[in-house]
Design a protein around this motif. Structure first.
Motif, PDB file in Angstrom:
ATOM      1  N   PRO A 298       0.566   5.809   0.662  1.00  0.00           N
ATOM      2  CA  PRO A 298      -0.825   5.940   1.128  1.00  0.00           C
ATOM      3  C   PRO A 298      -0.990   6.621   2.483  1.00  0.00           C
ATOM      4  O   PRO A 298      -2.018   7.269   2.718  1.00  0.00           O
ATOM      5  CB  PRO A 298      -1.322   4.489   1.177  1.00  0.00           C
ATOM      6  CG  PRO A 298      -0.514   3.791   0.133  1.00  0.00           C
ATOM      7  CD  PRO A 298       0.839   4.408   0.251  1.00  0.00           C
ATOM      8  N   VAL A 299      -0.012   6.490   3.402  1.00  0.00           N
ATOM      9  CA  VAL A 299      -0.216   7.138   4.700  1.00  0.00           C
ATOM     10  C   VAL A 299      -0.218   8.656   4.546  1.00  0.00           C
ATOM     11  O   VAL A 299      -0.945   9.370   5.252  1.00  0.00           O
ATOM     12  CB  VAL A 299       0.815   6.694   5.768  1.00  0.00           C
ATOM     13  CG1 VAL A 299       0.635   5.230   6.110  1.00  0.00           C
ATOM     14  CG2 VAL A 299       2.239   6.991   5.357  1.00  0.00           C
ATOM     15  N   THR A 300       0.582   9.165   3.602  1.00  0.00           N
ATOM     16  CA  THR A 300       0.557  10.601   3.310  1.00  0.00           C
ATOM     17  C   THR A 300      -0.766  10.994   2.689  1.00  0.00           C
ATOM     18  O   THR A 300      -1.348  12.034   3.034  1.00  0.00           O
ATOM     19  CB  THR A 300       1.727  10.970   2.376  1.00  0.00           C
ATOM     20  OG1 THR A 300       2.959  10.728   3.060  1.00  0.00           O
ATOM     21  CG2 THR A 300       1.660  12.425   1.955  1.00  0.00           C
ATOM     22  N   GLU A 301      -1.261  10.172   1.784  1.00  0.00           N
ATOM     23  CA  GLU A 301      -2.557  10.464   1.161  1.00  0.00           C
ATOM     24  C   GLU A 301      -3.669  10.512   2.209  1.00  0.00           C
ATOM     25  O   GLU A 301      -4.574  11.363   2.142  1.00  0.00           O
ATOM     26  CB  GLU A 301      -2.878   9.405   0.112  1.00  0.00           C
ATOM     27  CG  GLU A 301      -1.952   9.458  -1.094  1.00  0.00           C
ATOM     28  CD  GLU A 301      -2.331   8.464  -2.173  1.00  0.00           C
ATOM     29  OE1 GLU A 301      -2.156   8.785  -3.348  1.00  0.00           O
ATOM     30  OE2 GLU A 301      -2.796   7.349  -1.826  1.00  0.00           O
ATOM     31  N   LYS A 305      -5.304  13.948   2.324  1.00  0.00           N
ATOM     32  CA  LYS A 305      -6.436  13.803   1.403  1.00  0.00           C
ATOM     33  C   LYS A 305      -6.063  14.191  -0.021  1.00  0.00           C
ATOM     34  O   LYS A 305      -6.906  14.653  -0.814  1.00  0.00           O
ATOM     35  CB  LYS A 305      -7.658  14.614   1.878  1.00  0.00           C
ATOM     36  CG  LYS A 305      -8.099  14.282   3.291  1.00  0.00           C
ATOM     37  CD  LYS A 305      -8.316  12.800   3.496  1.00  0.00           C
ATOM     38  CE  LYS A 305      -8.672  12.449   4.934  1.00  0.00           C
ATOM     39  NZ  LYS A 305      -8.691  10.990   5.184  1.00  0.00           N
ATOM     40  N   LEU A 306      -4.794  14.003  -0.382  1.00  0.00           N
ATOM     41  CA  LEU A 306      -4.320  14.216  -1.745  1.00  0.00           C
ATOM     42  C   LEU A 306      -4.078  12.866  -2.414  1.00  0.00           C
ATOM     43  O   LEU A 306      -3.672  11.910  -1.758  1.00  0.00           O
ATOM     44  CB  LEU A 306      -3.017  15.013  -1.739  1.00  0.00           C
ATOM     45  CG  LEU A 306      -3.087  16.467  -1.285  1.00  0.00           C
ATOM     46  CD1 LEU A 306      -1.684  17.030  -1.068  1.00  0.00           C
ATOM     47  CD2 LEU A 306      -3.839  17.313  -2.304  1.00  0.00           C
ATOM     48  N   ALA A 326       0.828  26.430   2.255  1.00  0.00           N
ATOM     49  CA  ALA A 326      -0.149  26.801   3.286  1.00  0.00           C
ATOM     50  C   ALA A 326      -1.444  26.011   3.169  1.00  0.00           C
ATOM     51  O   ALA A 326      -2.194  25.884   4.143  1.00  0.00           O
ATOM     52  CB  ALA A 326      -0.443  28.296   3.202  1.00  0.00           C
ATOM     53  N   ASP A 327      -1.697  25.454   1.982  1.00  0.00           N
ATOM     54  CA  ASP A 327      -2.930  24.692   1.765  1.00  0.00           C
ATOM     55  C   ASP A 327      -2.819  23.238   2.223  1.00  0.00           C
ATOM     56  O   ASP A 327      -3.828  22.539   2.294  1.00  0.00           O
ATOM     57  CB  ASP A 327      -3.302  24.700   0.270  1.00  0.00           C
ATOM     58  CG  ASP A 327      -3.574  26.089  -0.255  1.00  0.00           C
ATOM     59  OD1 ASP A 327      -4.209  26.882   0.468  1.00  0.00           O
ATOM     60  OD2 ASP A 327      -3.126  26.399  -1.381  1.00  0.00           O
ATOM     61  N   VAL A 328      -1.602  22.776   2.501  1.00  0.00           N
ATOM     62  CA  VAL A 328      -1.402  21.364   2.842  1.00  0.00           C
ATOM     63  C   VAL A 328      -1.705  21.144   4.321  1.00  0.00           C
ATOM     64  O   VAL A 328      -0.911  21.489   5.193  1.00  0.00           O
ATOM     65  CB  VAL A 328       0.038  20.907   2.518  1.00  0.00           C
ATOM     66  CG1 VAL A 328       0.192  19.417   2.821  1.00  0.00           C
ATOM     67  CG2 VAL A 328       0.387  21.189   1.066  1.00  0.00           C
TER      68      VAL A 328
END
Length: 446
Positions: A298-301, A305-306, A326-328
């Protein structure tokens, strides 16, 4: 996309997967043991099936029964969550044989990366830095002593199979190694059915930093930044955050590129995590690869915002990633704390009935819960019952928000580790970002 997915798991991760499936319009099948008849994931799923008795071998590890239920319910895919069967290559093979999609990497990759020794060999081939050590199982304690003297003490004795810190011990000299070898090998056999042991040089005051990757099988491999997971007790993570305060942008990029290189070199497909140890000079070394969704995803999400579960499902359905590296983007700071039903002083599990559960609901707070008020916390399963994730525009805001949230988090009827979490988050060394893997041993009250 799939019409129906069976979740071969329980607790908060089963609830988490069901939530994403609902958002995608996918029907869900929950399986449960006799101890989990009234569990939250059972209440949320579209269909439910009893697996068997309360022990995991009677239920959540019963591959034959899970496959039978999947076929009976006309399920198309199985999501294994984390733990239990998530890194079991035999289960992935059985899914394939039954015409079911296993939401994860191939059995061959699971097998290769599930062995710490084989994973080291793979990383050498991929030119990813590894901790100095050996690439073969030790014959006995005497051979371990010979190799340890070649490496130089301290060393880390490790079981090749499994995880969770089981079969792992830091040793400082020949006598300690001789004493530790047999006991750790027996634990590895009991837990993993594999007593293969090896040793690595112990990195003093290391940080545990991991990289989340996604690979789609079409040659697209991306990294979703890092997670700082250094605060651990007994080699198990307690607090995780993203991004890491320790990294500069050059080191961050090198870590991400190393993780992507590792994934590409083994033909990885789906979500995975490449874990590294980092020393005080920011040299990093491959630790292991987890071929599944992580507890701390969840911390990555929150900073990207993925939805990682949605991405897993999409990849398993045969779709390419719809974004590039490049979109991340990386936005804000997120911290997760794991809430365990355990005595905060002894770390012993504290099963029982929850008589009150009151969780904070302020801005920037996310909960992943496997329980509700009146839930029975069973002694048969891992004592982690929930996770709380807070997000702020920066780390200071996230910490402040977390301190207030922990103060307002109320669970009665069982003991939890919330007092320990409060102590960690309040400590000056946590605020300053000095979070090495010996944080709890060094700073918390004995």
């Amino acid at each position: 996309m799939f019409n129906k997915i069976l979740i071969a798991n329980r607790g908060e991760i089963a609830v988490r997967i069901i939530r994403t499936c609902k958002s995608l319009g996918i029907k869900t099948v929950a399986v449960y043991s006799e101890a989990d008849e009234n569990a939250l994931h059972v209440k949320m799923a579209d269909e439910t099936y009893l697996l068997g008795g309360p022990r995991v071998v009677e239920s959540y590890l019963n591959i034959d029964k899970i496959i039978e239920i999947a076929q009976l319910s006309k399920t198309e895919a199985i999501h294994p969550g984390y733990g239990l069967l998530s890194e079991n290559a035999a289960f992935a093979i059985r899914c394939e044989q039954a015409g079911l999609v296993f939401i994860g990497p191939s059995p061959d990759v699971i097998t290769r990366m599930g062995s710490k020794i084989e994973a080291r060999k793979a990383m050498i081939e991929a030119r990813v830095p590894i901790v100095p050590g050996i690439e073969y199982p030790l014959a006995d304690a005497a051979e371990a002593v010979v190799e340890a003297n070649q490496l130089g003490y301290p060393v880390m004795l490790k079981a090749s199979a499994g995880g969770g810190g089981i079969g792992m011990q830091i040793v400082e000299n020949n006598e300690e190694l001789m004493a530790a070898f047999e006991g750790n090998q027996k634990r590895a056999i009991n837990f993993f059915g594999n007593g293969a042991m090896f040793i690595e040089k112990y990195i003093v005051n290391p940080r545990h930093i991991e990289i989340q990757i996604l690979s789609d099988g079409f040659g697209n491999n991306v990294y979703l930044w890092e997670r700082e997971c250094s605060i651990q007790r007994r080699h198990q993570k307690v607090v995780e955050e993203a991004p890491s305060q320790f990294l500069d942008e050059i080191t961050r990029r090198k870590l991400g590129e190393a993780a992507v290189s590792a994934a590409a070199s083994i033909g990885y497909k789906n979500a995975g995590t490449v874990e590294f140890l980092m020393d005080e000079e920011k040299n990093f070394y491959f630790l292991e690869m987890n071929t599944r969704l992580q507890v701390e995803h969840p911390v990555t999400e929150e900073i990207t915002k993925l939805d990682l579960v949605a991405e897993q499902i999409s990849i398993a359905a045969g779709n390419p990633l719809n974004f590039s590296q490049a979109d991340v983007k990386r936005n804000g700071h997120a911290i997760e704390v794991r809430i365990y039903a355990e005595d905060p002083l002894t770390f012993y599990p504290s099963p029982g009935k929850i008589t009150k559960l009151q969780i904070p609901t302020d801005k920037g707070i996310r909960h992943e819960l496997g329980v509700h008020d009146k839930s029975i916390v069973s002694p048969y399963y891992d004592p982690m019952i929930a996770k709380m994730i807070v997000t702020g525009e920066n780390r200071s805001e996230a910490i402040a928000r977390l301190q207030v949230a922990l103060a307002n988090y109320q669970i009665e009827g069982i003991k939890t580790n919330i007092p320990m979490l409060k102590e960690i988050i309040a400590h000056p060394s946590f605020h300053s970002g000095h979070t090495t893997t010996n944080f709890i041993e060094a700073y918390l009250k004995k």
